[in-house]
Design a protein around this motif. Structure first.
Motif, short mmCIF file in Angstrom:
data_model
loop_
_atom_site.label_atom_id
_atom_site.label_comp_id
_atom_site.label_asym_id
_atom_site.label_seq_id
_atom_site.Cartn_x
_atom_site.Cartn_y
_atom_site.Cartn_z
N TYR A 171 0.81 -1.36 0.13
CA TYR A 171 -0.01 -0.05 0.02
C TYR A 171 0.92 1.21 -0.02
CZ TYR A 171 -4.32 2.53 1.45
OH TYR A 171 -5.31 3.54 1.32
N ILE A 172 1.90 1.31 0.73
CA ILE A 172 2.77 2.54 0.98
C ILE A 172 3.49 2.55 -0.14
CG2 ILE A 172 4.98 3.50 2.14
CD1 ILE A 172 4.03 1.69 4.55
N LEU A 173 4.03 1.75 -0.86
CA LEU A 173 4.73 1.86 -2.13
C LEU A 173 4.04 2.21 -3.23
CD1 LEU A 173 6.84 -1.67 -1.84
CD2 LEU A 173 7.69 0.55 -1.36
N ARG A 174 2.65 1.82 -3.33
CA ARG A 174 1.90 2.10 -4.26
C ARG A 174 1.41 3.76 -4.02
NH1 ARG A 174 -2.64 -2.48 -5.18
NH2 ARG A 174 -3.71 -1.11 -6.15
N VAL A 175 1.10 4.15 -3.08
CA VAL A 175 0.76 5.42 -2.70
C VAL A 175 1.83 6.31 -3.04
CG1 VAL A 175 0.25 7.14 -0.74
CG2 VAL A 175 -0.99 4.86 -0.94
N ARG A 176 3.12 6.11 -2.45
CA ARG A 176 4.16 6.93 -2.76
C ARG A 176 5.00 6.70 -4.00
NH1 ARG A 176 2.89 10.23 1.29
NH2 ARG A 176 2.67 9.11 3.09
N GLN A 177 4.53 5.81 -4.72
CA GLN A 177 5.12 5.47 -6.16
C GLN A 177 6.60 5.49 -6.01
OE1 GLN A 177 3.14 8.11 -8.93
NE2 GLN A 177 1.40 6.71 -8.73
N TYR A 178 7.02 4.91 -5.13
CA TYR A 178 8.75 4.33 -5.03
C TYR A 178 9.07 3.66 -6.01
CZ TYR A 178 8.76 6.75 -0.33
OH TYR A 178 8.35 7.60 0.58
N ASN A 179 10.15 3.74 -6.88
CA ASN A 179 10.71 2.71 -7.72
C ASN A 179 11.89 1.99 -7.16
OD1 ASN A 179 12.96 4.26 -8.00
ND2 ASN A 179 12.00 5.22 -9.91
N ALA B 4 -3.32 -6.33 10.18
CA ALA B 4 -1.96 -5.63 10.17
C ALA B 4 -2.75 -4.18 10.18
CB ALA B 4 -1.38 -5.44 8.70
N TYR B 5 -1.84 -3.18 10.66
CA TYR B 5 -2.27 -1.71 10.70
C TYR B 5 -1.33 -1.09 9.99
CZ TYR B 5 -5.26 -2.81 14.59
OH TYR B 5 -6.39 -3.47 15.20
N LEU B 6 -2.04 0.13 9.32
CA LEU B 6 -1.06 0.85 8.57
C LEU B 6 -1.26 2.49 8.89
CD1 LEU B 6 0.84 1.76 6.07
CD2 LEU B 6 -1.29 1.56 4.51
N TYR B 7 -0.10 3.03 9.16
CA TYR B 7 -0.16 4.60 9.31
C TYR B 7 0.28 5.27 8.03
CZ TYR B 7 1.19 9.37 11.11
OH TYR B 7 1.37 10.55 10.89
N ILE B 8 -0.42 5.89 7.41
CA ILE B 8 0.07 6.51 6.20
C ILE B 8 -0.97 7.89 6.10
CG2 ILE B 8 -1.53 5.45 4.45
CD1 ILE B 8 1.17 5.44 2.79
N SER B 9 -0.40 8.97 5.58
CA SER B 9 -1.29 10.34 5.58
C SER B 9 -2.11 10.56 4.28
CB SER B 9 -0.22 11.40 5.60
OG SER B 9 0.56 11.42 4.69
N LYS B 10 -1.99 9.39 3.43
CA LYS B 10 -2.53 9.71 2.14
C LYS B 10 -3.30 8.12 1.77
CE LYS B 10 -1.08 11.02 -2.56
NZ LYS B 10 0.11 11.06 -3.26
N ASN B 11 -4.41 8.36 1.10
CA ASN B 11 -4.68 6.96 0.74
C ASN B 11 -4.89 6.42 -0.65
OD1 ASN B 11 -7.41 7.37 -0.37
ND2 ASN B 11 -8.33 7.61 1.79
N LEU B 12 -4.93 5.23 -1.10
CA LEU B 12 -4.73 4.92 -2.47
C LEU B 12 -5.81 5.35 -3.26
CD1 LEU B 12 -3.58 1.07 -2.70
CD2 LEU B 12 -2.93 2.98 -3.92
N GLY B 13 -7.12 5.58 -2.78
CA GLY B 13 -8.39 6.25 -3.15
C GLY B 13 -8.86 4.74 -4.06
#
Ligand SMILES: Cc1ncc(COP(=O)(O)O)c(C=O)c1O
Length: 323
Positions: A41-49, A150-159
């Protein structure tokens, strides 16, 4: 205007499984099905490569990297399990750090201040709250008797709207642990873990959510701290690893690092089951590396809510007879 009617509440029928209604420990976080999917989820939201992750971690974390075709590089940790960062983290890359055994919160805090694009893996630090603006994930089954979660803390969601996972087919080891015994549930535990592989990101199942809501978190945390402190008092002079517990930390295990081979196997023969974190590391590193030594020699003594000071003493005596 279209009006929606809620399905009528069922009245009557058989009595359902009763679990204590209680509170969720991380109500402000996003409940998902697995830790690895929280990372996805994090990797998709942040679009890290690109991701930098420690050699000393669990191989299931590679699942989302392969799925999303993310380039990954391993980094080493020093003898305090702090990351050795001898590379540059660019805009599109990130650094994953594990809060080892729940005892590396100070390092997590330091990294959060000094490192760009940090992802914190709190799978071993369930009770540690996330740091503001730092993407953080948790995996519940390392601390509690749940099949997944699991739990996730992230400020933005995947939509995207997520389906809800179902855990009912992955619970047999938990039921057997009560109805038979923990050893007879072990094969199911392995099989049920396999079922966690390659699942899509979903919301935490209703079953795991309900089980987690029935837990007395204060009591579980206190018992862990007490057991940890007991073992620390009796074993720290023999421990090559010098990780001190900060007052608010609630460790997953007591990590005892010895320069003596075979102790783990001898404990297991005495029915003291200690897990290896993580067998995949043997395949990833050189035999003369610190990570190999850690994986081979670290004895992760259980300190959870099932145990009291007598149980801790049993482990201390068993160890003393071997050292
Ligand atoms: C350090 C660490 N992080 C993350 C995970 C992944 O958690 P999950 O099994 O909930 O995907 C694991 C183990 O599975 C782990 O040991």
């Amino acid at each position: 205007m279209e009006t929606q009617t809620l399905p009528a509440k069922t009245i009557g029928g058989y009595i359902e499984l009763q679990l204590n209604p209680g509170r969720i420990f991380h109500p402000e976080l996003l409940p998902l099905n697995t830790g690895r999917n929280a990372l996805e989820y994090i990797l998709r939201v942040r679009q890290y490569n690109t991701i930098y992750l420690p050699y000393y971690t669990c191989d299931v974390l590679l699942e989302p990297l392969h799925k999303l075709n993310i380039t990954y590089h391993f980094y080493k940790v020093d003898e305090d399990l702090d990351p050795i960062i001898d590379f540059e983290i660019t805009e599109k890359s990130c650094l994953l750090y594990t809060n080892y055994y729940g005892l590396k919160t100070e390092t997590v805090r330091r990294l959060a201040k000094t490192t760009k694009n940090l992802i914190v893996d709190n799978a071993q630090a369930f009770f540690t709250k996330p740091i503001q603006h730092t993407d953080t994930f948790y995996s519940c089954r390392k601390f509690f008797g749940v099949p997944d979660g699991a739990y996730l803390y992230i400020s933005k969601n995947l939509g995207i709207s997520l389906k809800q996972d179902r855990s009912v087919e992955r619970c047999s080891h938990l039921l057997k642990s009560i109805d038979l015994n923990i050893e007879e549930g072990y094969t199911d535990y392995i099989e049920n873990n396999k079922d966690l592989c390659n699942r899509e990101i979903m919301k935490m199942s209703a079953l795991s959510t309900r089980i987690l809501a029935g837990i007395n978190y204060e009591q579980c945390a206190l018992i862990r701290q007490r057991n940890y402190d007991f073992l620390h008092e009796h074993l720290s002079s023999k421990n090559l690893l010098q990780l001190n517990r900060a007052p608010e930390e609630v460790p997953m295990v007591y990590p005892l690092l010895l320069d003596i081979a075979g102790v783990k196997q001898q404990l297991i023969a005495k029915k003291i089951f200690v897990a290896t974190y993580w067998p995949n590391v043997f395949d990833w590193v050189e035999t003369d590396s610190f990570e190999y030594f850690l994986t081979n020699n670290l004895i992760a003594l259980p300190i959870d809510h099932r145990y009291n000071a007598d149980d801790m003493m049993t482990m201390v005596k068993a160890l003393n007879s071997l050292l």
